[in-house]
Design an enzyme around this catalytic site. Sequence first.
Site, PDB file in Angstrom:
ATOM      1  N   GLY A 121      29.459   3.369 -27.640  1.00  0.00           N
ATOM      2  CA  GLY A 121      28.475   4.523 -27.728  1.00  0.00           C
ATOM      3  C   GLY A 121      26.922   3.656 -28.054  1.00  0.00           C
ATOM      4  CB  SER A 166       2.867  -7.071 -11.124  1.00  0.00           C
ATOM      5  OG  SER A 166       3.806  -6.460 -10.524  1.00  0.00           O
ATOM      6  CG  ASP A 177      11.479 -17.135   3.005  1.00  0.00           C
ATOM      7  OD1 ASP A 177      11.836 -15.754   3.087  1.00  0.00           O
ATOM      8  OD2 ASP A 177      10.817 -17.491   3.811  1.00  0.00           O
ATOM      9  CB  THR A 226      15.060  -1.738  -1.422  1.00  0.00           C
ATOM     10  OG1 THR A 226      14.524  -1.370  -0.015  1.00  0.00           O
ATOM     11  CG2 THR A 226      13.712  -0.994  -1.835  1.00  0.00           C
ATOM     12  CD  GLU A 236       8.136 -10.440  -4.528  1.00  0.00           C
ATOM     13  OE1 GLU A 236       8.152 -10.780  -3.279  1.00  0.00           O
ATOM     14  OE2 GLU A 236       7.387 -10.578  -5.422  1.00  0.00           O
ATOM     15  CD  GLU A 240      -2.813  -1.661   2.450  1.00  0.00           C
ATOM     16  OE1 GLU A 240      -3.617  -2.372   2.718  1.00  0.00           O
ATOM     17  OE2 GLU A 240      -2.838  -0.278   3.511  1.00  0.00           O
ATOM     18  CD  GLN A 297      46.199  -7.308 -18.588  1.00  0.00           C
ATOM     19  OE1 GLN A 297      46.165  -6.249 -18.012  1.00  0.00           O
ATOM     20  NE2 GLN A 297      46.461  -8.254 -18.071  1.00  0.00           N
TER      21      GLN A 297
END
Length: 390
Positions: A353, A172, A253, A378, A376, A141, A292
Amino acid sequence: MTTTSAPARRPRPLPTGPAWTEEAIDLLKLVRHLAAAELAPRVEEYEAEAAFPRDLLRTLGRAGLLGLPYPQEYGGGGQPYEVYLTVLETLAQQWLGVAQSVNIHVLSCYGLAAFGTDEQRAAWLPDMLGGELLGANCVSEAEAGSDISALRTTAVLREGGYAVNGVKSWVSHAGAADYYNVFCRTGGDGVRGLSLLLAPAGTPGIRPQALERKMGVRSSPTAQIVFDGAEIPEERRIGRPGKGFLIAMGLFDRGRLGIAACAVGLAQAALDYAVAYAKTRQQFGKAIITFQGLGFLLADMATQVAAARSLLLDAARRLDAGEPVSAAAAQAKLFATDTAMRVTTDAVQVLGGYGYVTDHPTERWMREAKLLQLIEGTNQIQRLVISTSL
């Protein structure tokens, strides 16, 4: 237009171990085929247009992928979580939004499968696990995210059912789901006053709001849902009154493991793409992977992805063994999603780029990775869970 054509990625070796029966291996081969044939050709268009791929989810449901970790007697796949999470990773390598939808739906079946009565499971679970119905979870909420003890959506018991009032955020599948798991307050304050109701989406008084305009994973609809006197029959309460907090803990979980699997898949996709590009991109007469500075960057990316996958599989095996998994799930979610953010950012750097423009998927992956650090719980919440466990 891309300046180089990346060579085809070599498929990852098939997994081994006790969980990987012949049936599980065949399942993973099917998932790899579906991901390449059905997901990969559509992801760019659907993400650009913020279009929800409901037809693809039906296809995955009919292939048995929306109920993998649940009992076969109700139409599930009867697979260990290790297998299910590897399937999620495989889907996420091609389309994070679809993998997220599979994860969301599988989680929406958890409360009923784990805490429902035999009668409830027999009545509702087969259609849910078969993918004909699509589910969603209503937990957060505006003023209550990870602290679910602060939830304020109420469900008042009247004759024959509950009248539900409140507003849920960040749902979702909002507006696309056929049912919602509504965590609401049926008792007093605190965690003992919470319960879970399984609400049909068409119930009068359930009103999805305008979709959120998100930075990434745009193909997955997210919105607030208003509950305005929605009447949910009492027989649609899952578990006894006050059981909601315990159900939510199990849900968290498993949700964190699902997000970790998606993160590993996203990071693996970015790594594979960056390596393929570096092998074919020529500068100073050499493939840039031979330099490298860039080769070491790719080496670190590969190591981080491997480490994230190992944490994820360790947690999955603990869950399959019936061991406590909260801290391990938090560790896997924390490390895997931080890895996805780092690896996708580094993949943009490898392409230079070209990594910043939409001709290549790296910029989209970087935007998508950020979401995984937030949902789920932060990653700051994950650190709190882990430190508390110590």
